[in-house]
Design a protein around this motif. Structure first.
Motif, short mmCIF file in Angstrom:
data_model
loop_
_atom_site.label_atom_id
_atom_site.label_comp_id
_atom_site.label_asym_id
_atom_site.label_seq_id
_atom_site.Cartn_x
_atom_site.Cartn_y
_atom_site.Cartn_z
N ALA A 84 0.88 -1.28 0.04
CA ALA A 84 0.04 -0.01 0.04
C ALA A 84 0.92 1.16 -0.21
O ALA A 84 1.87 1.40 0.84
CB ALA A 84 -0.81 0.05 1.33
N ARG A 85 0.59 2.25 -0.79
CA ARG A 85 1.17 3.47 -0.87
C ARG A 85 0.35 4.61 -0.72
O ARG A 85 -0.95 4.60 -1.17
CB ARG A 85 1.90 3.50 -2.22
CG ARG A 85 2.91 2.38 -2.57
CD ARG A 85 4.00 2.48 -1.31
NE ARG A 85 5.18 1.40 -1.72
CZ ARG A 85 5.32 0.59 -1.01
NH1 ARG A 85 4.32 0.01 -0.04
NH2 ARG A 85 6.21 -0.31 -1.07
N PHE A 86 0.75 5.77 -0.27
CA PHE A 86 0.02 7.08 -0.28
C PHE A 86 1.01 8.20 -0.74
O PHE A 86 2.32 8.40 -0.20
CB PHE A 86 -0.35 7.15 1.21
CG PHE A 86 -1.11 8.48 1.35
CD1 PHE A 86 -2.27 9.01 0.98
CD2 PHE A 86 -0.21 9.86 1.87
CE1 PHE A 86 -2.89 10.16 1.04
CE2 PHE A 86 -0.90 10.95 1.92
CZ PHE A 86 -1.96 11.29 1.69
N THR A 87 0.43 9.15 -1.08
CA THR A 87 1.11 10.55 -1.57
C THR A 87 0.01 11.61 -1.60
O THR A 87 -0.91 11.56 -1.63
CB THR A 87 1.96 10.55 -3.02
OG1 THR A 87 2.79 11.53 -3.02
CG2 THR A 87 0.88 10.45 -3.83
N THR A 88 0.44 12.89 -1.27
CA THR A 88 -0.02 14.06 -1.77
C THR A 88 0.37 14.76 -2.99
O THR A 88 1.47 15.37 -2.67
CB THR A 88 -0.11 14.80 -0.08
OG1 THR A 88 -0.61 14.27 0.72
CG2 THR A 88 -1.01 16.06 -0.47
N LEU A 89 -0.35 14.75 -3.95
CA LEU A 89 0.29 15.50 -5.28
C LEU A 89 -0.02 16.97 -4.98
O LEU A 89 -1.02 17.37 -4.26
CB LEU A 89 -0.56 14.71 -6.36
CG LEU A 89 -0.06 13.17 -6.47
CD1 LEU A 89 -0.95 12.75 -7.77
CD2 LEU A 89 1.33 13.05 -6.85
N ASN A 90 0.44 17.68 -5.81
CA ASN A 90 0.01 19.03 -6.14
C ASN A 90 -1.33 18.76 -7.06
O ASN A 90 -1.58 18.00 -7.78
CB ASN A 90 1.01 19.71 -7.21
CG ASN A 90 2.28 20.15 -6.14
OD1 ASN A 90 2.25 20.52 -5.10
ND2 ASN A 90 3.46 20.15 -7.08
N PRO A 91 -1.99 19.92 -6.70
CA PRO A 91 -3.43 19.85 -7.58
C PRO A 91 -3.35 19.51 -8.96
O PRO A 91 -4.32 18.80 -9.29
CB PRO A 91 -4.02 21.11 -7.27
CG PRO A 91 -3.39 21.42 -5.91
CD PRO A 91 -1.93 20.93 -5.95
N SER A 92 -2.25 20.05 -9.65
CA SER A 92 -2.27 19.94 -11.12
C SER A 92 -1.58 18.69 -11.69
O SER A 92 -1.42 18.34 -12.77
CB SER A 92 -1.52 21.13 -11.82
OG SER A 92 -0.14 21.18 -11.25
N ALA A 93 -1.03 17.78 -10.58
CA ALA A 93 -0.26 16.58 -11.12
C ALA A 93 -0.90 15.42 -11.53
O ALA A 93 -2.09 15.44 -11.19
CB ALA A 93 0.63 16.23 -9.62
#
Length: 477
Positions: free
Chosen positions: A132-141
């Motif tokens: 399992a993986r998690f990230t917080t992307l930039n809104p435009s990513a």
């Protein structure tokens, strides 16, 4: 049953012989488990419960909902007619002592209108859960770019072909929860492809399904056309500055069930129909291309002749050992104390079996993810004279170096074929570390146990060559 249908379609479509054999073993194993009413995988999972409780419901009990669920888990996992493996440890930081009954469960509760309780219960294996993986992307990513890039780094320890759940939005914990829960939805990718997408979420599902399969990872990471049978996507409103994205794989042991309690009595759960499974001649598929190996007379000269990608049928005595056993072996080696069992000239199998019942020599006994033993491999090979290792998925570069240095090849058994593998085990006895339960060291006597050479003594690895070949083939089309 939906997973079985989709995996059967993948089997007929598959062009990679190694991947096709792996899918065949998973399907045959699954049918045998349904017929024998035993687990399809030795890792009978972390119990994850989604409870949708009607706001008019009254639960007549002095116990909490979590306590009631845990008692249900306890009774199920300790059922003497079909015991399941206890895999939960009580202290994640230090002692990691097994709770012996697979409690506590992970419980998620929603209050909804109505006077019923609907349960969705999943038995989630550790191999896929660990990826399992998690990230917080930039809104435009791009979500698609992150998911595909992440899948390409996960290896095969999550036991493909399977599903990928993606949660987008909300907060960190909301995204993870959505990715977990969406995996329980019916598999319907073929229907979606036939009718076309009707929302951005469905467009993303199709894009990810196509791009992930184009990676060529294939069944068990051996290279092939099908890495995922479906991709599920769930979304939720989020903060304007955020784009939380969670990814959770689901392995080939796709186990979940949904039922409703309305107060009129217990739920009735219908066993699967054996006609849902295809008939397959697995013996004919394997015997024609496999090299037979006698473990009791094995020599270094024999193991040196094995080549990555080759299928072997193992007969004779082998030892087992997982994380906890390897940690103890390493501690004994470090302090110069004798080992409780002689590993010289032996083959070790990374497995923690289910307890046997009735006339079984051992319960379901499929491989565990081998990378967890990587930290101990060089030390064990240097000190013991071990001849070969059997597990699941790829090994790290340090271990591949050790394989070449000590001329000790590594084989894989099919994850998701635990009940099938157990039928090749004719006897089993604990020879060391009995207090570790399923992680004790056993001696198995096996007959025609199928494995694939994953890393040979020259360092050639099927988990690199297989996906690379099929990625190129897929891109050429």
């Amino acid at each position: 049953a939906d997973y079985v249908r989709y995996l059967t379609a993948a089997y007929h479509r598959e062009e990679s012989l190694a991947a096709k054999n792996a899918i065949a073993q998973i399907l045959v194993n699954s049918r045998m488990a349904a017929f024998g009413r035993r687990p399809i995988c030795q890792d009978t999972g972390l119990v994850v419960v989604f409870a949708k409780i009607g706001m008019s419901v009254s639960i007549d009990s002095a116990y909490s909902l979590a306590e009631l669920i845990d008692e249900g888990v306890r009774q199920a996992y300790l059922d003497p007619d079909n015991p399941l493996r206890a895999s939960i440890v009580s202290d994640p930081l230090s002692s990691r002592k097994d709770t012996k009954d697979n409690t506590p469960a992970i419980v998620h509760v929603d209050l909804v209108p109505g006077n019923e309780i609907t349960f969705i219960i999943a038995a989630k294996g550790g191999g896929s859960e660990n990826k399992a993986r998690f990230t917080t992307l930039n809104p435009s990513a791009s979500v698609s770019e992150w998911v595909v890039d992440t899948i390409s780094t996960l290896g095969s320890g999550w036991c493909p072909p399977g599903l990928i759940g993606v949660g987008i939005g909300g907060s960190a914990e909301k995204a993870m929860l959505m990715a977990k829960e969406v995996l329980n939805e019916p598999i319907d990718m073929f229907d979606l492809l036939a009718r076309g997408p009707s929302s951005p979420e469905e467009e993303l599902r199709i894009e990810l399904y196509t791009r992930i399969n184009a990676l060529g990872i294939g069944a068990q990471g051996l290279g092939g056309l099908t890495t995922v049978v479906d991709v599920k996507v769930a979304t939720f409103p989020t903060h304007a500055a955020s784009k939380p994205v969670a990814l959770i794989p689901q392995c080939a042991a796709n186990r979940h069930i949904k039922f409703t309690l309305d107060g009129s009595g217990p739920a009735v759960l219908t066993p699967p129909d054996l006609s849902d499974w295809p008939e397959m001649d697995l013996c004919g598929t394997l015997s024609g291309s496999a090299r037979r190996v006698n473990l009791d007379t094995l020599t270094k000269e024999e193991t040196a002749a094995w080549r990555a990608g080759e299928t072997l049928l193992l007969t004779g005595k082998m030892l087992t050992g997982r994380d906890a056993a390897h940690k103890r072996l390493g501690d004994l080696i470090d302090t110069g104390r004798p080992l409780p069992v002689d590993l010289k000239g032996r083959v070790i199998y990374y497995v923690g079996p289910v307890r046997a019942v009735r006339d079984e020599a051992v319960g379901p006994a499929g491989p565990t993810t081998s990378t967890r033993m990587d930290a101990f491999t060089e030390k064990v090979l240097s000190a013991t004279g071990l001849y070969a290792m059997v597990g699941k998925a790829e090994r790290g570069s340090v271990v591949i170096d050790a394989i070449v240095k000590h001329q000790t090849p590594y084989m894989i058994a099919v994850g998701g074929a635990a009940y099938l593998i157990s039928k090749s085990i004719k006897s089993a006895r604990i020879v060391a570390f009995e207090d570790l339960g399923m992680e004790a060291i056993y001696e198995f006597e096996v007959e025609d146990m199928p494995v694939t050479v994953a890393v040979d003594i020259e360092g050639n690895t099927i988990h690199k060559s297989g996906p690379a070949e099929w990625r190129q083939r897929i891109s050429a089309h």
